[in-house]
Design a protein around this motif. Structure first.
Motif, mmCIF file in Angstrom:
data_model
loop_
_atom_site.group_PDB
_atom_site.id
_atom_site.type_symbol
_atom_site.label_atom_id
_atom_site.label_comp_id
_atom_site.label_asym_id
_atom_site.label_seq_id
_atom_site.Cartn_x
_atom_site.Cartn_y
_atom_site.Cartn_z
ATOM 1 N N ALA A 171 -53.037 -40.352 -35.314
ATOM 2 C CA ALA A 171 -53.663 -41.668 -35.165
ATOM 3 C C ALA A 171 -52.734 -42.642 -34.458
ATOM 4 C CB ALA A 171 -54.047 -42.211 -36.544
ATOM 5 N N HIS A 172 -51.455 -42.344 -34.488
ATOM 6 C CA HIS A 172 -50.459 -43.216 -33.865
ATOM 7 C C HIS A 172 -49.811 -42.478 -32.694
ATOM 8 C CE1 HIS A 172 -50.871 -45.797 -37.376
ATOM 9 N NE2 HIS A 172 -50.691 -44.720 -38.127
ATOM 10 N N ALA A 173 -49.656 -43.162 -31.585
ATOM 11 C CA ALA A 173 -49.071 -42.546 -30.399
ATOM 12 C C ALA A 173 -47.608 -42.173 -30.665
ATOM 13 C CB ALA A 173 -49.155 -43.494 -29.215
ATOM 14 N N ALA A 174 -47.255 -40.924 -30.377
ATOM 15 C CA ALA A 174 -45.887 -40.446 -30.561
ATOM 16 C C ALA A 174 -45.128 -40.520 -29.248
ATOM 17 C CB ALA A 174 -45.892 -39.007 -31.073
ATOM 18 N N ARG A 175 -43.863 -40.887 -29.321
ATOM 19 C CA ARG A 175 -42.992 -40.848 -28.148
ATOM 20 C C ARG A 175 -42.414 -39.441 -28.015
ATOM 21 N NH1 ARG A 175 -38.614 -44.585 -29.703
ATOM 22 N NH2 ARG A 175 -37.649 -43.963 -27.728
ATOM 23 N N PRO A 176 -42.334 -38.925 -26.798
ATOM 24 C CA PRO A 176 -41.782 -37.581 -26.612
ATOM 25 C C PRO A 176 -40.408 -37.403 -27.239
ATOM 26 C CG PRO A 176 -42.808 -38.347 -24.593
ATOM 27 C CD PRO A 176 -42.812 -39.513 -25.523
ATOM 28 N N VAL A 177 -39.536 -38.413 -27.100
ATOM 29 C CA VAL A 177 -38.179 -38.284 -27.617
ATOM 30 C C VAL A 177 -38.162 -38.219 -29.137
ATOM 31 C CG1 VAL A 177 -37.636 -40.759 -27.750
ATOM 32 C CG2 VAL A 177 -35.809 -39.099 -27.262
ATOM 33 N N GLU A 178 -39.149 -38.801 -29.805
ATOM 34 C CA GLU A 178 -39.227 -38.698 -31.261
ATOM 35 C C GLU A 178 -39.482 -37.254 -31.685
ATOM 36 O OE1 GLU A 178 -41.060 -43.032 -32.605
ATOM 37 O OE2 GLU A 178 -42.416 -41.411 -32.030
ATOM 38 N N ILE A 179 -40.357 -36.576 -30.952
ATOM 39 C CA ILE A 179 -40.646 -35.181 -31.259
ATOM 40 C C ILE A 179 -39.419 -34.317 -30.979
ATOM 41 C CG2 ILE A 179 -42.079 -33.194 -30.638
ATOM 42 C CD1 ILE A 179 -44.333 -35.191 -30.060
ATOM 43 N N LEU A 180 -38.765 -34.555 -29.835
ATOM 44 C CA LEU A 180 -37.550 -33.809 -29.514
ATOM 45 C C LEU A 180 -36.499 -33.978 -30.607
ATOM 46 C CD1 LEU A 180 -35.847 -32.164 -27.438
ATOM 47 C CD2 LEU A 180 -34.959 -34.375 -26.680
ATOM 48 N N ASP A 181 -36.297 -35.201 -31.051
ATOM 49 C CA ASP A 181 -35.280 -35.456 -32.073
ATOM 50 C C ASP A 181 -35.572 -34.683 -33.353
ATOM 51 O OD1 ASP A 181 -33.980 -37.090 -30.335
ATOM 52 O OD2 ASP A 181 -34.490 -38.970 -31.323
ATOM 53 N N ARG A 182 -36.845 -34.582 -33.726
ATOM 54 C CA ARG A 182 -37.203 -33.815 -34.918
ATOM 55 C C ARG A 182 -36.891 -32.337 -34.724
ATOM 56 N NH1 ARG A 182 -37.622 -35.320 -39.789
ATOM 57 N NH2 ARG A 182 -39.053 -33.578 -40.176
ATOM 58 N N LEU A 183 -37.189 -31.802 -33.543
ATOM 59 C CA LEU A 183 -36.957 -30.384 -33.285
ATOM 60 C C LEU A 183 -35.467 -30.059 -33.271
ATOM 61 C CD1 LEU A 183 -39.602 -29.624 -30.512
ATOM 62 C CD2 LEU A 183 -39.790 -29.278 -32.981
ATOM 63 N N VAL A 184 -34.678 -30.889 -32.600
ATOM 64 C CA VAL A 184 -33.239 -30.636 -32.514
ATOM 65 C C VAL A 184 -32.572 -30.758 -33.876
ATOM 66 C CG1 VAL A 184 -31.060 -31.428 -31.520
ATOM 67 C CG2 VAL A 184 -33.104 -31.317 -30.090
ATOM 68 N N SER A 185 -32.969 -31.767 -34.639
ATOM 69 C CA SER A 185 -32.329 -32.002 -35.930
ATOM 70 C C SER A 185 -32.650 -30.923 -36.959
ATOM 71 C CB SER A 185 -32.728 -33.372 -36.479
ATOM 72 O OG SER A 185 -34.125 -33.422 -36.754
ATOM 73 N N THR A 186 -33.707 -30.145 -36.720
ATOM 74 C CA THR A 186 -34.084 -29.075 -37.654
ATOM 75 C C THR A 186 -33.714 -27.696 -37.137
ATOM 76 O OG1 THR A 186 -36.322 -29.063 -36.712
ATOM 77 C CG2 THR A 186 -35.967 -30.396 -38.693
ATOM 78 N N ASP A 187 -33.018 -27.622 -36.003
ATOM 79 C CA ASP A 187 -32.584 -26.350 -35.445
ATOM 80 C C ASP A 187 -31.078 -26.200 -35.643
ATOM 81 O OD1 ASP A 187 -32.925 -23.908 -33.816
ATOM 82 O OD2 ASP A 187 -31.659 -24.977 -32.401
ATOM 83 N N PRO A 188 -30.620 -25.159 -36.336
ATOM 84 C CA PRO A 188 -29.179 -25.003 -36.588
ATOM 85 C C PRO A 188 -28.326 -24.976 -35.325
ATOM 86 C CG PRO A 188 -30.437 -23.483 -37.958
ATOM 87 C CD PRO A 188 -31.407 -24.099 -36.999
ATOM 88 N N MET A 189 -28.893 -24.510 -34.212
ATOM 89 C CA MET A 189 -28.153 -24.453 -32.957
ATOM 90 C C MET A 189 -28.272 -25.735 -32.141
ATOM 91 S SD MET A 189 -26.603 -21.610 -32.930
ATOM 92 C CE MET A 189 -26.102 -21.462 -31.224
ATOM 93 N N GLY A 190 -29.132 -26.644 -32.567
ATOM 94 C CA GLY A 190 -29.306 -27.893 -31.833
ATOM 95 C C GLY A 190 -29.998 -27.736 -30.498
ATOM 96 N N ASN A 191 -30.876 -26.730 -30.391
ATOM 97 C CA ASN A 191 -31.592 -26.500 -29.140
ATOM 98 C C ASN A 191 -32.804 -27.417 -29.010
ATOM 99 O OD1 ASN A 191 -30.110 -24.324 -27.954
ATOM 100 N ND2 ASN A 191 -30.986 -22.939 -29.483
ATOM 101 N N GLY A 192 -33.043 -27.886 -27.805
ATOM 102 C CA GLY A 192 -34.249 -28.668 -27.563
ATOM 103 C C GLY A 192 -34.386 -29.018 -26.098
#
Length: 379
Positions: A133-154
């Motif tokens: 319902a709320h517009a997401a910024r691409p960098v917000e999604i990237l930050d979530r993916l990187v922060s949850t990946d042990p290798m820090g890939n994104g």
């Protein structure tokens, strides 16, 4: 030149980010836009630009999203994500429905078991659409993916320079697979093929899964197609190509068979971008023989866009890195819709139900960090 109004240099967010454990590349603004990897590579060789960043589509010859940024930062450190609120996405649809994916895999298996059919392996994928319902910024999604990946890939790429339906859209993901990296005269390609879902609740069971994968004739068979093609391409362009035996590679969700293939390249030899264009698409995300497998994918699955393409960067010295664009999703221009993708390699020994389960596991690299739950009927 393709209109790039969606990629204004005044934008506060980068148009390109590649996060790796040992290096972060961030690019802003758009200078020269390229219509092919060959044009971009030639321009780099002439010294007309210092860097090229962007994405290659799954199908060679389709519109690319490659450009020379107005500014670029290359740091020999990992990416440090911010801590924004988690984007609020909810499951919307499975494309296609699970039953249809199983049917497609079954059809492919039947063809692969036919000794008269030329395809020996094909990679089939499915998608999950989620809405917010709320517009997401691409960098917000990237930050979530990187922060949850042990290798820090994104990675994050604005696809606008590809034109058409890609205007304003972003490809965002956390890929574990190196298509090719060049540092000076050193070249590395680390293809992944052959996968099994991890059991993170039981260390002993998880290790057993890994050992079973390593000893699986079916998965070793699937992996061999990839390794043979990558090795052949590098031998045609590099020297001292070394191809070790497959080893286990892990992500938070999956075990993979991986082979780190190394080579040496002359100073005036092919750049990282030229090597990426020569290697892509590998049997890891397409199949073998390449052209016939790609046609089978088009017939059974349809058009992929930039999923299962490549994302990366290259400088005028030929250095750079290109990741296979898997474990990724495409964010709509309005930020309200997300289309995630996951696939698996199909060979004659494949079981359609197991292949469906494999895609469900791979989806978690995108869905879990964003709090998206799949209905039981979809998983």
């Amino acid at each position: 030149m393709i209109p790039i109004s969606a990629m204004s240099a005044e934008s506060s967010d980068p148009a390109f980010i590649l996060a790796r454990p040992y290096r972060t590349v961030i690019a802003r603004g758009v200078g020269r836009v390229f219509e092919s990897a060959q044009e971009a590579a030639t321009t780099l060789r002439r010294g007309e630009v210092t860097h090229v960043v962007g994405a290659l589509p799954f199908v060679p010859g389709a519109p690319v999203a490659l450009w020379s940024p107005e500014s670029v930062s290359v740091r020999d450190t990992g990416y440090l994500p911010a801590t924004p609120a988690q984007p609020e996405f909810e499951f919307d649809a499975a494309l296609p429905e699970p039953e249809e994916h199983v049917r497609r895999v079954g059809e492919a298996v039947a063809l692969l078991r036919d000794p008269e059919h030329p395809v020996r392996k094909v990679v089939l994928a499915r998608s999950i659409r989620a809405r917010s319902a709320h517009a997401a910024r691409p960098v917000e999604i990237l930050d979530r993916l990187v922060s949850t990946d042990p290798m820090g890939n994104g990675f994050l790429v604005d696809l606008s320079t590809a034109g058409g339906r890609f205007a304003g859209r972003h490809l965002i993901g956390s890929s574990p697979e190196i298509l090719v990296r060049r540092d000076g005269d050193e070249v590395l390609s680390h293809p992944l093929a052959g996968s099994a879902r991890r059991d993170l609740g039981d260390d002993q069971a998880d290790r057993k899964i890994a050992e079973t994968l390593l000893g699986s004739a079916k998965d070793q068979h699937e992996h061999r197609y990839v390794v043979d093609q990558v090795t052949e391409v590098l031998r045609d362009r590099c020297t001292e190509v070394t191809t070790p035996t497959p080893e286990l590679t892990s992500t938070p969700e999956m075990w993979h068979l991986g082979t780190p293939i190394t080579a040496t390249v002359r100073a005036d030899g092919p750049s990282a971008l030229e090597l990426a264009a020569a290697l892509h698409p590998t049997p890891a995300i397409c199949g073998t023989p390449t052209a016939t497998a790609a046609q089978l994918i088009a017939d059974l699955e349809g058009e992929r866009g930039f999923y299962a393409g490549a994302v990366g960067w290259c400088d005028a010295e030929g250095n750079g890195e290109w990741m296979v664009s898997i474990r990724c999703a495409e964010l709509a221009a309005d930020g309200h819709s997300l289309l995630a993708h996951a696939g698996g390699g199909i060979v004659a020994e494949s079981d359609p139900a197991a292949e469906l389960a494999e895609t469900t596991a791979k989806f978690q690299r995108i869905l879990r960090p964003l709090g998206i739950s799949l209905p039981v009927t979809v998983a």
